[in-house]
Enzyme design. Structure first.
Site, PDB file in Angstrom:
ATOM      1  N   VAL A 223      -8.564  -7.560  -6.256  1.00 22.61           N
ATOM      2  CA  VAL A 223      -9.937  -6.173  -7.301  1.00 22.61           C
ATOM      3  C   VAL A 223      -9.569  -5.670  -7.462  1.00 22.61           C
ATOM      4  CG1 VAL A 223     -10.640  -5.544  -5.184  1.00 22.61           C
ATOM      5  CG2 VAL A 223     -12.061  -5.253  -6.348  1.00 22.61           C
ATOM      6  N   SER A 224      -9.930  -4.430  -8.557  1.00 22.86           N
ATOM      7  CA  SER A 224      -9.315  -3.390  -9.483  1.00 22.86           C
ATOM      8  C   SER A 224      -7.835  -3.321  -9.348  1.00 22.86           C
ATOM      9  CB  SER A 224      -9.642  -2.157  -8.892  1.00 22.86           C
ATOM     10  OG  SER A 224      -9.680  -1.267  -9.353  1.00 22.86           O
ATOM     11  N   TRP A 225      -7.298  -2.376  -9.007  1.00 25.30           N
ATOM     12  CA  TRP A 225      -6.035  -2.280  -8.912  1.00 25.30           C
ATOM     13  C   TRP A 225      -5.018  -3.492  -7.380  1.00 25.30           C
ATOM     14  CZ3 TRP A 225      -2.575  -2.416  -4.681  1.00 25.30           C
ATOM     15  CH2 TRP A 225      -0.474  -1.926  -4.755  1.00 25.30           C
TER      16      TRP A 225
ATOM     17  N   THR B  39     -10.651  -6.056 -12.539  1.00 29.56           N
ATOM     18  CA  THR B  39      -9.406  -5.634 -13.582  1.00 29.56           C
ATOM     19  C   THR B  39      -9.022  -5.851 -14.447  1.00 29.56           C
ATOM     20  OG1 THR B  39      -6.744  -5.995 -12.459  1.00 29.56           O
ATOM     21  CG2 THR B  39      -8.473  -8.338 -12.448  1.00 29.56           C
TER      22      THR B  39
END
Length: 299
Positions: free
Chosen positions: A100-102, A126
Site C-alpha cells: 500500500v502506498s510506499w 501506489t
C-alpha cells in the site's frame, strides 16, 4: 487460533523485525503486506481483522514502529530480500504479496526480484516510483516529514487534505487512525524516503508475470488515480479496480478491500484480462523472451 493476530520479534540477517501474523485457515499461500511510509503494523489492523480465511504477514520496516533502525540506509531490493528471507524463516516457499502506498513500490520490487516466490500481486494506492504522476506540491510538503505520526493534533489538521475520501467527512476516523500510530522516528522516515529516491518500476513492469490486482481510491490527493491506470496499462496480467474513497481505503473500507483481495487471491481459475492494448502487447512480448530457471529474463 484462526483470526488471531500474533506479534513478535524475528531477526533476519542480523536485523530485528517486529512481525505481525494474522492466522488464517492455511488453505492458500499467506499474504505478505508492505505498509506505507512511516507506518507501524498496527495501522493495518482494521484490514487484517477484516480478512476471513487468509493468513497475512506484515512487518515494521527497519527504523519504524517496533523494528530498530538499520546499520545503514537501504534500497527497495534490500527490503525485498529481507521479506523473502522472513517468509522462508516462517516456512513459506511461495507467497502472495501486497503493498500500500510506499509499500506498493516494495511489493513491485519483490515481484520483480523473486518472480518464482510471488504467486499473485496486489497494489493499493501506489505508483511506479519517482516517475509517477505526483500529488500537488502542498500535499507533498505535508508528507516530507513524519510529524503527522508524532503530533496527533497536526495529523487531525491535515488528514483530510492528504488522505481525502472518508477523512473529509468523518473526523472520528482521523482520531482512531491517529490513536494507532506509534514508533515513528525521523531517521527511519528519512531512510524510507531515501530508499525510493531514483527508484522506478517503469522499465520492467511489462515483465511481471504475476496476475495483479490494482486498487486505487477515486479521491486520493496523495497518489492520483491516473497512476493506477498507468500501471494497469503496463503490467501484462493486471486489472484495475477503483474504490470510491481516498488514499487510506484499506483503513476506512477494510471489509470491502479485504473482500476484493481475498476473492482475487482465492479464484484459481480466474484469468486476468490485460487492461489495455499496450498491456496485451507487452504480455505477448514477454512470452517471447526466454527465461532462466528462477523465472528471470535471460540477458
Amino acid at each position: 487460533m484462526r483470526g488471531a493476530i500474533e506479534a513478535r520479534q524475528i531477526t533476519i540477517d542480523g536485523q530485528p523485525l517486529q512481525v505481525a501474523i494474522r492466522h488464517g485457515d492455511g488453505k492458500g499461500p499467506p499474504l505478505l503486506l508492505f505498509n506505507g511510509i512511516g507506518a507501524n503494523w498496527e495501522l493495518a489492523r482494521p484490514f487484517l481483522e477484516a480478512l476471513t480465511g487468509t493468513t497475512a504477514i506484515i512487518f515494521d520496516v527497519p527504523g519504524v514502529g517496533g523494528s530498530p533502525k538499520p546499520a545503514w540506509p537501504y534500497r527497495p531490493s534490500t527490503l525485498a530480500r529481507l521479506a523473502a528471507e522472513l517468509a522462508a524463516e516462517l516456512g513459506y516457499a511461495e507467497i502472495d504479496v501486497a503493498g500500500v502506498s510506499w509499500g506498493g513500490g516494495i511489493a513491485q520490487q519483490f515481484a520483480h526480484q523473486f518472480p518464482k516466490r510471488c504467486r499473485r500481486l496486489v497494489l493499493a494506492a501506489t505508483a511506479p516510483g519517482f516517475t509517477m504522476v505526483p500529488a500537488s506540491p502542498s500535499v507533498l510538503w505535508k508528507m516530507a516529514t513524519p510529524r503527522r505520526y508524532t503530533d496527533k493534533g497536526y495529523m487531525k489538521s491535515i488528514a483530510a487534505d492528504i488522505y481525502g475520501g472518508a477523512f473529509r467527512d468523518d473526523p472520528s476516523l482521523i482520531g482512531r487512525h491517529a490513536a494507532a500510530m506509534h514508533g515513528a522516528r525521523s531517521l527511519g522516515y528519512f531512510y524510507q524516503l531515501l530508499a525510493m529516491t531514483g527508484w522506478t518500476s517503469l522499465p520492467w513492469l511489462w515483465s511481471l508475470p504475476q496476475p495483479t490486482l490494482i486498487l486505487m481510491g477515486s479521491d486520493d490527493p496523495l497518489v492520483p488515480p491516473i497512476n493506477g491506470h498507468i500501471m494497469a496499462s503496463l503490467i501484462p496480467n493486471a486489472e484495475l479496480h477503483m474504490i470510491d474513497d481516498g488514499h487510506l481505503f484499506m483503513v476506512t473500507r477494510p471489509a470491502e478491500t479485504a473482500r476484493l483481495i481475498e476473492a482475487f487471491l482465492a479464484d484459481e481459475g480466474r484469468e486476468v484480462v490485460p487492461a489495455s492494448l499496450l498491456a496485451r502487447t507487452t504480455s505477448y512480448l514477454r512470452d517471447l523472451v526466454p527465461t532462466s530457471g528462477d523465472g528471470r529474463q535471460k540477458s
